[in-house]
Scaffold this motif. Sequence first.
Motif, PDB file in Angstrom:
ATOM      1  N   GLU A  16       0.834  -1.208   0.000  1.00 18.11           N
ATOM      2  CA  GLU A  16       0.000   0.000   0.000  1.00 18.11           C
ATOM      3  C   GLU A  16       0.865   1.253   0.000  1.00 18.11           C
ATOM      4  OE1 GLU A  16      -3.500   2.326   2.530  1.00 18.11           O
ATOM      5  OE2 GLU A  16      -2.729   0.407   3.276  1.00 18.11           O
ATOM      6  N   LEU A  56      -7.560   4.785  -8.865  1.00 18.04           N
ATOM      7  CA  LEU A  56      -8.352   4.628  -7.645  1.00 18.04           C
ATOM      8  C   LEU A  56      -9.324   3.458  -7.736  1.00 18.04           C
ATOM      9  CD1 LEU A  56      -9.158   8.406  -6.992  1.00 18.04           C
ATOM     10  CD2 LEU A  56      -7.723   6.950  -5.543  1.00 18.04           C
ATOM     11  N   ALA A  58     -12.260   3.693  -9.019  1.00 17.88           N
ATOM     12  CA  ALA A  58     -13.519   4.304  -8.593  1.00 17.88           C
ATOM     13  C   ALA A  58     -14.492   4.430  -9.758  1.00 17.88           C
ATOM     14  CB  ALA A  58     -13.255   5.669  -7.986  1.00 17.88           C
ATOM     15  N   LEU A 104     -16.736   8.896  -0.668  1.00 17.38           N
ATOM     16  CA  LEU A 104     -15.745   9.389   0.278  1.00 17.38           C
ATOM     17  C   LEU A 104     -15.385  10.826  -0.105  1.00 17.38           C
ATOM     18  CD1 LEU A 104     -13.312   6.324   0.503  1.00 17.38           C
ATOM     19  CD2 LEU A 104     -15.125   6.944   2.079  1.00 17.38           C
ATOM     20  N   PHE A 122     -17.345   5.166  -5.129  1.00 20.41           N
ATOM     21  CA  PHE A 122     -17.008   3.774  -5.419  1.00 20.41           C
ATOM     22  C   PHE A 122     -18.291   2.971  -5.577  1.00 20.41           C
ATOM     23  CE2 PHE A 122     -13.371   5.508  -3.208  1.00 20.41           C
ATOM     24  CZ  PHE A 122     -12.290   4.989  -3.915  1.00 20.41           C
ATOM     25  N   THR A 131     -10.769  -1.907   3.846  1.00 18.04           N
ATOM     26  CA  THR A 131     -10.972  -1.366   2.497  1.00 18.04           C
ATOM     27  C   THR A 131     -11.255   0.129   2.557  1.00 18.04           C
ATOM     28  OG1 THR A 131     -11.832  -3.486   1.711  1.00 18.04           O
ATOM     29  CG2 THR A 131     -12.396  -1.518   0.424  1.00 18.04           C
ATOM     30  N   THR A 132     -12.129   0.511   3.488  1.00 18.28           N
ATOM     31  CA  THR A 132     -12.462   1.937   3.625  1.00 18.28           C
ATOM     32  C   THR A 132     -11.241   2.756   4.002  1.00 18.28           C
ATOM     33  OG1 THR A 132     -14.747   1.425   4.254  1.00 18.28           O
ATOM     34  CG2 THR A 132     -13.889   3.601   4.869  1.00 18.28           C
ATOM     35  N   LYS A 134      -8.087   2.115   3.374  1.00 22.72           N
ATOM     36  CA  LYS A 134      -7.190   2.230   2.225  1.00 22.72           C
ATOM     37  C   LYS A 134      -7.696   3.287   1.235  1.00 22.72           C
ATOM     38  CE  LYS A 134      -5.364  -2.499   2.318  1.00 22.72           C
ATOM     39  NZ  LYS A 134      -5.289  -3.809   1.608  1.00 22.72           N
ATOM     40  N   ARG A 135      -9.005   3.278   1.029  1.00 27.87           N
ATOM     41  CA  ARG A 135      -9.574   4.260   0.096  1.00 27.87           C
ATOM     42  C   ARG A 135      -9.405   5.686   0.620  1.00 27.87           C
ATOM     43  NH1 ARG A 135     -15.274   1.182  -1.525  1.00 27.87           N
ATOM     44  NH2 ARG A 135     -14.361  -0.199  -3.117  1.00 27.87           N
ATOM     45  N   ALA A 138      -5.867   6.758   0.074  1.00 30.84           N
ATOM     46  CA  ALA A 138      -5.665   7.081  -1.335  1.00 30.84           C
ATOM     47  C   ALA A 138      -6.259   8.455  -1.663  1.00 30.84           C
ATOM     48  CB  ALA A 138      -6.296   6.006  -2.215  1.00 30.84           C
ATOM     49  N   LEU A 139      -7.422   8.696  -1.097  1.00 32.57           N
ATOM     50  CA  LEU A 139      -8.061  10.005  -1.298  1.00 32.57           C
ATOM     51  C   LEU A 139      -7.179  11.122  -0.737  1.00 32.57           C
ATOM     52  CD1 LEU A 139     -10.843  11.124  -2.348  1.00 32.57           C
ATOM     53  CD2 LEU A 139     -11.574  11.144   0.032  1.00 32.57           C
TER      54      LEU A 139
END
Length: 536
Positions: A16, A56, A58, A104, A122, A131-132, A134-135, A138-139
């Motif tokens: 990650e 992403l 997304a 998000l 997403f 998962t949330t 990590k997202r 990334a955001l």
Amino acid sequence: MTPAPTPPPVELSLDEYRYLRQLGRVTDDLLEESLRERETLTQCFRRCFPTLLSHLGARAIAVTTRDEELVEQTWSEGDWGGVFAGSLLAGPVGLSVHDTGTLLTQTLDVAGSPVGTLGVLFAGPPGDAGTTAKRLRALDAVAEELDTVLMLVHTASEKHQLILQCNEHLANPVFEAGMDHAVRTLAQRVRLPGFLLLYRDAVQPHVLHYRSYRHGQLEYESGDQPGSQLETLLHQHGTRLLHGDAGVLKRLFDGRSTEAVLISAATRSEPLGKIVVWSNEGFSAYAMDLIRVLASTLSQRLLDYNRERIHLSQFFPTVAIDALLLDPDYARHLRAQEQEVGILFADINGFTRICEQGFDSPRSIGRFVDEWSARAVDCIWQRGGVFDKMVGDCVIGLFGPPFFQTDRVRRAEAAVRAAQDIQAFTAELSEREEVAALCQRVKLPGLGVSVGVNLATANCGLFGPNRNYTAFSSGMNQAARLQSLAGFRETLVMESVHEALKQSQEPFVRKLQFGPLTETPVKNVAQPLRHYRLAP
């Protein structure tokens, strides 16, 4: 929309970490390329969004922020299920679940200043906490790159808008009012505890004027609201205050940070003025940049303002110029209009003989005429008159313009008072040793003037290619002919002046003595001039 709590952070794996670094580099590269190409925000997001969606994983992405015109807009890419992305990004930041998927959002900001909101949609439900998390990370990686770029855009846009507003304020025909608005606008955007403008007088460059502000509000000004400390410094140092750094001005701001910016004129080595700002905490580069831009704009405005004052100073005293320029539509007072005015013609007695026999060079004649005419014009101005023109050694004054606020009696009084003043100072000049010697050489009993005064209707205003303030009428011609009839140190007044003075209650008028009414035919004038001799 069903809000869901933001999941707690989880441990960052090596994969990650590499992913987030790669995402940050990709975003940074896209933004740098956009900046290099000088793209608009619309073009920038059109370039970035497809690649970011791919990285992403997304369904859709959107940013709500202000555009180059500082108007809030939303840019979006992907499938938002027919819903306007801006309305979704307007909700609380974090994680929220919608019919269209999991959204998000994160605030975009730099140093605590919000510049917009980033949202990524997403597909499907939120998934597990890992998962949330990590997202969200990334955001955050994307947001970090966007923050700085958007702040640059917003800062540049705000600066541009502020410059436009200040320029608009300074375009105000009333310089002082425009300056006050410009400083107030500047103080609403940047911290501006103290602001001082010093600027040269257009007609008397050795004189400085000032306007001093506290938190954008006018505190002191030369003239109506003087500041005692500023007045002392001006008296002690004069225009030297414009040179070097803040220098002696720091006495006013003991213990406070000061910055000084010169207002320069492109064609002159001497500065037009200076801006000095002060604060207990110093100034940001952004604030100083705006102040320098204001100084640059002020340079041209002061040049225009000075040009106006210099032009008007040919005809009007300072008090009249000040009153004119405080009227946004002052040109209306200068348009041609028919009014009854006091008219004065004053001519040096025996001037031709003085020139031919009394002086050794044209330069000497010029110096003599300069001194006498300057004092004659001062006499006209001190009595509220206007200097029309000088024809040879003859000075012409008008009484009534430019505002025509006095009645015919006051205009006649002012013209006669000015005539007496000119007679008095001219006679006093004879007592100077060099003038007495001059008069002796040319065999004159002394230096004197002949004066003609009339009260007549004339068309007054700015005329000709040079826009000189003057008047036209048969009354002007009568006054000229009357002056030519006057003898040594003699003042003749037309019957209209004499009749107006009969209505005066002024003690000085009551003491005036006149000879009998005289009629004198003159060339090219239909009726004889009816006039009185004013006793010395």
